[in-house]
Design an enzyme around this catalytic site. Structure first.
Site, PDB file in Angstrom:
ATOM      1  N   ARG A 154       0.813  -1.233   0.000  1.00  0.00           N
ATOM      2  CA  ARG A 154       0.000   0.000   0.000  1.00  0.00           C
ATOM      3  C   ARG A 154       0.838   1.271   0.000  1.00  0.00           C
ATOM      4  O   ARG A 154       0.386   2.338   0.381  1.00  0.00           O
ATOM      5  CB  ARG A 154      -0.985   0.019   1.170  1.00  0.00           C
ATOM      6  CG  ARG A 154      -1.994  -1.110   1.118  1.00  0.00           C
ATOM      7  CD  ARG A 154      -3.276  -0.769   1.856  1.00  0.00           C
ATOM      8  NE  ARG A 154      -4.228  -1.823   1.687  1.00  0.00           N
ATOM      9  CZ  ARG A 154      -4.284  -2.907   2.464  1.00  0.00           C
ATOM     10  NH1 ARG A 154      -3.453  -3.030   3.477  1.00  0.00           N
ATOM     11  NH2 ARG A 154      -5.187  -3.834   2.237  1.00  0.00           N
ATOM     12  N   LYS A 164       3.808  11.345 -11.975  1.00  0.00           N
ATOM     13  CA  LYS A 164       2.895  10.498 -12.765  1.00  0.00           C
ATOM     14  C   LYS A 164       3.562   9.140 -12.929  1.00  0.00           C
ATOM     15  O   LYS A 164       4.665   9.040 -13.466  1.00  0.00           O
ATOM     16  CB  LYS A 164       2.626  11.123 -14.135  1.00  0.00           C
ATOM     17  CG  LYS A 164       1.583  12.219 -14.099  1.00  0.00           C
ATOM     18  CD  LYS A 164       1.158  12.616 -15.508  1.00  0.00           C
ATOM     19  CE  LYS A 164       0.123  13.727 -15.451  1.00  0.00           C
ATOM     20  NZ  LYS A 164      -0.217  14.234 -16.802  1.00  0.00           N
ATOM     21  N   LYS A 198       9.124  22.286 -15.148  1.00  0.00           N
ATOM     22  CA  LYS A 198       8.212  21.214 -14.740  1.00  0.00           C
ATOM     23  C   LYS A 198       7.885  21.340 -13.256  1.00  0.00           C
ATOM     24  O   LYS A 198       6.729  21.175 -12.847  1.00  0.00           O
ATOM     25  CB  LYS A 198       8.801  19.834 -15.061  1.00  0.00           C
ATOM     26  CG  LYS A 198       7.832  18.729 -14.664  1.00  0.00           C
ATOM     27  CD  LYS A 198       7.614  17.674 -15.669  1.00  0.00           C
ATOM     28  CE  LYS A 198       6.454  16.771 -15.246  1.00  0.00           C
ATOM     29  NZ  LYS A 198       6.408  15.508 -15.921  1.00  0.00           N
ATOM     30  N   ARG A 236      -1.394  21.934 -15.665  1.00  0.00           N
ATOM     31  CA  ARG A 236      -0.495  20.794 -15.919  1.00  0.00           C
ATOM     32  C   ARG A 236      -0.777  20.168 -17.290  1.00  0.00           C
ATOM     33  O   ARG A 236       0.116  19.601 -17.916  1.00  0.00           O
ATOM     34  CB  ARG A 236      -0.596  19.745 -14.792  1.00  0.00           C
ATOM     35  CG  ARG A 236       0.433  18.648 -14.971  1.00  0.00           C
ATOM     36  CD  ARG A 236       0.659  17.786 -13.756  1.00  0.00           C
ATOM     37  NE  ARG A 236       1.650  16.772 -14.085  1.00  0.00           N
ATOM     38  CZ  ARG A 236       2.263  15.995 -13.218  1.00  0.00           C
ATOM     39  NH1 ARG A 236       1.994  16.092 -11.932  1.00  0.00           N
ATOM     40  NH2 ARG A 236       3.145  15.095 -13.613  1.00  0.00           N
ATOM     41  N   HIS A 259       0.729  16.162 -27.453  1.00  0.00           N
ATOM     42  CA  HIS A 259       0.435  14.767 -27.095  1.00  0.00           C
ATOM     43  C   HIS A 259      -0.840  14.223 -27.734  1.00  0.00           C
ATOM     44  O   HIS A 259      -0.946  13.019 -27.933  1.00  0.00           O
ATOM     45  CB  HIS A 259       0.353  14.608 -25.578  1.00  0.00           C
ATOM     46  CG  HIS A 259       1.701  14.597 -24.895  1.00  0.00           C
ATOM     47  ND1 HIS A 259       2.610  15.632 -25.021  1.00  0.00           N
ATOM     48  CD2 HIS A 259       2.310  13.679 -24.105  1.00  0.00           C
ATOM     49  CE1 HIS A 259       3.699  15.352 -24.316  1.00  0.00           C
ATOM     50  NE2 HIS A 259       3.545  14.175 -23.753  1.00  0.00           N
ATOM     51  N   HIS A 265       0.081  10.978 -29.372  1.00  0.00           N
ATOM     52  CA  HIS A 265      -0.473   9.700 -28.930  1.00  0.00           C
ATOM     53  C   HIS A 265      -1.129   8.946 -30.092  1.00  0.00           C
ATOM     54  O   HIS A 265      -1.026   7.726 -30.192  1.00  0.00           O
ATOM     55  CB  HIS A 265      -1.528   9.932 -27.841  1.00  0.00           C
ATOM     56  CG  HIS A 265      -1.028   9.568 -26.480  1.00  0.00           C
ATOM     57  ND1 HIS A 265      -0.815  10.494 -25.494  1.00  0.00           N
ATOM     58  CD2 HIS A 265      -0.691   8.373 -25.949  1.00  0.00           C
ATOM     59  CE1 HIS A 265      -0.346   9.891 -24.421  1.00  0.00           C
ATOM     60  NE2 HIS A 265      -0.267   8.605 -24.661  1.00  0.00           N
ATOM     61  N   HIS A 296       8.386   7.781 -28.138  1.00  0.00           N
ATOM     62  CA  HIS A 296       7.448   8.719 -27.522  1.00  0.00           C
ATOM     63  C   HIS A 296       7.853  10.189 -27.774  1.00  0.00           C
ATOM     64  O   HIS A 296       7.042  11.009 -28.204  1.00  0.00           O
ATOM     65  CB  HIS A 296       7.348   8.439 -26.019  1.00  0.00           C
ATOM     66  CG  HIS A 296       6.483   9.414 -25.285  1.00  0.00           C
ATOM     67  ND1 HIS A 296       5.104   9.425 -25.411  1.00  0.00           N
ATOM     68  CD2 HIS A 296       6.797  10.443 -24.457  1.00  0.00           C
ATOM     69  CE1 HIS A 296       4.612  10.407 -24.678  1.00  0.00           C
ATOM     70  NE2 HIS A 296       5.610  11.042 -24.088  1.00  0.00           N
TER      71      HIS A 296
HETATM   72  P1  NAD Z   1      12.903   4.010 -22.155  1.00  0.00           P
HETATM   73  O1  NAD Z   1      12.780   3.998 -20.698  1.00  0.00           O
HETATM   74  O2  NAD Z   1      12.327   2.880 -22.915  1.00  0.00           O
HETATM   75  O3  NAD Z   1      14.439   4.167 -22.539  1.00  0.00           O
HETATM   76  C1  NAD Z   1      14.803   4.173 -23.895  1.00  0.00           C
HETATM   77  C2  NAD Z   1      15.903   3.142 -24.204  1.00  0.00           C
HETATM   78  O4  NAD Z   1      17.148   3.652 -23.755  1.00  0.00           O
HETATM   79  C3  NAD Z   1      15.720   1.815 -23.481  1.00  0.00           C
HETATM   80  O5  NAD Z   1      16.109   0.789 -24.358  1.00  0.00           O
HETATM   81  C4  NAD Z   1      16.714   1.888 -22.329  1.00  0.00           C
HETATM   82  O6  NAD Z   1      17.171   0.620 -21.918  1.00  0.00           O
HETATM   83  C5  NAD Z   1      17.818   2.706 -22.927  1.00  0.00           C
HETATM   84  N1  NAD Z   1      18.603   3.491 -21.979  1.00  0.00           N
HETATM   85  C6  NAD Z   1      18.148   4.197 -20.938  1.00  0.00           C
HETATM   86  N2  NAD Z   1      19.131   4.905 -20.382  1.00  0.00           N
HETATM   87  C7  NAD Z   1      20.256   4.628 -21.081  1.00  0.00           C
HETATM   88  C8  NAD Z   1      21.596   5.068 -21.001  1.00  0.00           C
HETATM   89  N3  NAD Z   1      21.972   5.997 -20.129  1.00  0.00           N
HETATM   90  N4  NAD Z   1      22.490   4.562 -21.876  1.00  0.00           N
HETATM   91  C9  NAD Z   1      22.097   3.642 -22.815  1.00  0.00           C
HETATM   92  N5  NAD Z   1      20.833   3.221 -22.960  1.00  0.00           N
HETATM   93  C10 NAD Z   1      19.924   3.715 -22.098  1.00  0.00           C
HETATM   94  O7  NAD Z   1      12.258   5.314 -22.814  1.00  0.00           O
HETATM   95  P2  NAD Z   1      12.103   6.829 -22.335  1.00  0.00           P
HETATM   96  O8  NAD Z   1      12.026   7.609 -23.580  1.00  0.00           O
HETATM   97  O9  NAD Z   1      13.075   7.214 -21.308  1.00  0.00           O
HETATM   98  O10 NAD Z   1      10.682   6.829 -21.622  1.00  0.00           O
HETATM   99  C11 NAD Z   1       9.502   6.581 -22.354  1.00  0.00           C
HETATM  100  C12 NAD Z   1       8.424   6.238 -21.366  1.00  0.00           C
HETATM  101  O11 NAD Z   1       8.234   7.348 -20.488  1.00  0.00           O
HETATM  102  C13 NAD Z   1       7.081   5.958 -21.995  1.00  0.00           C
HETATM  103  O12 NAD Z   1       6.537   4.803 -21.426  1.00  0.00           O
HETATM  104  C14 NAD Z   1       6.241   7.175 -21.629  1.00  0.00           C
HETATM  105  O13 NAD Z   1       4.880   6.863 -21.496  1.00  0.00           O
HETATM  106  C15 NAD Z   1       6.845   7.559 -20.324  1.00  0.00           C
HETATM  107  N6  NAD Z   1       6.651   8.967 -19.949  1.00  0.00           N
HETATM  108  C16 NAD Z   1       6.180   9.241 -18.711  1.00  0.00           C
HETATM  109  C17 NAD Z   1       6.031  10.547 -18.299  1.00  0.00           C
HETATM  110  C18 NAD Z   1       5.580  10.844 -16.902  1.00  0.00           C
HETATM  111  O14 NAD Z   1       5.320  12.013 -16.592  1.00  0.00           O
HETATM  112  N7  NAD Z   1       5.515   9.864 -16.036  1.00  0.00           N
HETATM  113  C19 NAD Z   1       6.356  11.602 -19.169  1.00  0.00           C
HETATM  114  C20 NAD Z   1       6.847  11.288 -20.434  1.00  0.00           C
HETATM  115  C21 NAD Z   1       6.995   9.958 -20.838  1.00  0.00           C
HETATM  116  N1  GLY Z   2       4.434  14.476 -18.858  1.00  0.00           N
HETATM  117  C1  GLY Z   2       3.237  15.163 -18.525  1.00  0.00           C
HETATM  118  C2  GLY Z   2       3.064  15.402 -17.077  1.00  0.00           C
HETATM  119  O1  GLY Z   2       3.910  15.043 -16.289  1.00  0.00           O
HETATM  120  O2  GLY Z   2       2.061  15.948 -16.675  1.00  0.00           O
END
Ligand code: NAD
Ligand code: GLY
Length: 380
Positions: free
Chosen positions: A129, A151, A235, A250, A257, A261, A275
């Site tokens: 939890r 998020k 941010k 926000r 997006h 999306h 993304h």
């Molecule tokens: P990811 O986490 O898939 O990383 C991209 C690739 O890079 C992966 O293969 C990973 O293993 C590799 N990698 C990571 N760090 C590395 C490094 N330092 N050196 C070599 N390789 C490395 O992708 P991302 O673009 O970081 O994140 C995308 C995700 O984030 C999506 O699922 C998206 O929905 C989410 N997201 C969330 C928010 C939020 O506010 N929570 C905002 C934007 C995106």
């Molecule tokens: N990436 C959008 C948010 O954090 O609200």
């Protein structure tokens, strides 16, 4: 923003009553993770969640740093990529976490990009939890966006990030050195999110990006750090004012997006379109739509398209998908948009703009104009 005299790291505070936290940005932070985290840990026990690419690169150094600070560490590695945010993968992770017999004072540490951060963050929100978690983002996208703001979530067959929680980390450690191993394409995808902050409400920062974006991408450490700091400041400011997206503030972080999306959904959330790339193309389309609606000067829309294209982001639909030329279809893209979390009562939501740095939320876009824009983008 304060710069501690003893290190080259800077610290930005996310101001949330009772749940505020620091974002440390700078070189060498992985090796200082133990020392910087220790005062925040309820007990000296952490479980590090990472992926199969990042763990071999940085897992041992992170563990050594915790060890040096007297913190017991175990680790779990998940496959790299979006598939680790599926329900099944999430279930496996929860069982692996429980196999390690955590208690409520155990802290999870997310070492990786946005996938690991979203996944481990959501796991922390629901494990026993709720246990504390720390973000150690290793992609540019994660350092400037996903690790900050709380998020967390996973994907379902109905769409991305539809199951999740607002759950803030206790600390974010953005080690700028780790970006040196990040593939160029991933770096570029993260850069779209950097430029996004300028486009939302920081026009001077967008102008800075136009001048310095190439240097940020080619590895200029000072400029890269400045870009991350400015992004995190933006941010943190927005999240502090509207943590749970209850006003439209926000939601502005979702610039690009609604289009993005839809493009990602159409390309199957796979390697054809990352993304950040989708966000880049989506921002160009959001500015084009705003210009078409007479809201935004056409010159501003052109500047956006020109800058994102100049750094190497795929802003034209025909450039997405490499050799597998895609048959885009406006109706299918609009269908995907209906599943967007911002849509309300069947009305599509867009972040539109009156110019660079002048964004706002609109649910008034008529479908004919939208379809016209999509048809033209497909034909271009
Ligand atoms: P990811 O986490 O898939 O990383 C991209 C690739 O890079 C992966 O293969 C990973 O293993 C590799 N990698 C990571 N760090 C590395 C490094 N330092 N050196 C070599 N390789 C490395 O992708 P991302 O673009 O970081 O994140 C995308 C995700 O984030 C999506 O699922 C998206 O929905 C989410 N997201 C969330 C928010 C939020 O506010 N929570 C905002 C934007 C995106
Ligand atoms: N990436 C959008 C948010 O954090 O609200």
């Amino acid at each position: 923003m304060s710069t501690p005299a003893s290190t080259k790291a800077s610290t930005i505070r996310v101001d949330l009553a009772g749940r505020g936290y620091d974002i440390a940005i700078g070189p060498g932070l992985i090796d200082r993770a133990g020392e910087l985290s220790r005062p925040l840990l309820a007990a000296p026990r952490v479980i590090v969640v990472s992926d199969q690419t990042v763990a071999p690169l940085y897992g041992a150094r992170l563990a050594a740093s915790f060890d040096k600070a007297g913190v017991r560490t175990t680790s779990i590695t998940v496959p790299a990529g979006e598939s680790s945010k599926e329900f099944g993968a999430f279930g496996r992770l929860m069982n692996e976490l429980l196999d390690r017999r955590p208690d409520r004072k155990t802290t999870l540490v997310a070492l990786g990009g946005g996938v690991v951060g979203d996944l481990a963050g959501f796991a922390a929100a629901v494990l026993l939890r709720g246990v504390d978690f720390i973000q150690v983002p290793t992609t540019l996208l994660a350092q400037v966006d996903s690790s900050v703001g709380g998020k967390t979530g996973i994907n379902t067959r109905h769409g991305k990030n539809l199951v999740g929680a607002f759950y803030q980390p206790r600390l974010v450690l953005a080690d700028t050195d780790v970006l040196d191993t990040l593939p160029k394409r991933e770096l570029l995808a993260g850069y779209a999110e950097v430029a996004k902050y300028g486009l939302i409400d920081m026009p001077e920062f967008f102008a800075w990006c136009e001048k310095n974006g190439a240097a940020v991408l080619s590895g200029d450490a000072a400029k890269r750090t400045y870009a991350i700091e400015q992004s995190c400041l933006a941010k943190a400011r927005i999240v502090a004012a509207d943590e749970r997206e209850t006003t439209d503030l926000r939601a502005l972080l979702n610039l690009g997006h609604t289009f993005g999306h839809a493009l990602e959904a159409e390309t199957g959330f796979g390697p054809d379109l990352l993304h950040g790339e989708a966000v880049g193309a989506g921002m160009a389309m959001a500015f084009d739509l705003s210009a078409r609606l007479g809201l935004c000067p056409a010159d501003d829309a052109l500047r956006v398209r020109r800058h994102l294209g100049a750094v190497g982001l795929p802003v034209r639909l025909r450039s997405i998908g490499g050799d597998n030329r895609r048959q885009w279809d406006a109706n299918r893209l609009i269908d995907h948009m209906r599943g967007d979390k911002k849509a309300e009562g069947g009305k599509l939501a867009f972040i539109l703009t009156r110019g660079i740095g002048k964004t706002f939320v609109s649910r008034e876009v008529d479908e004919r104009t939208l379809r016209g824009l999509l048809d033209d983008a497909i034909a271009a």
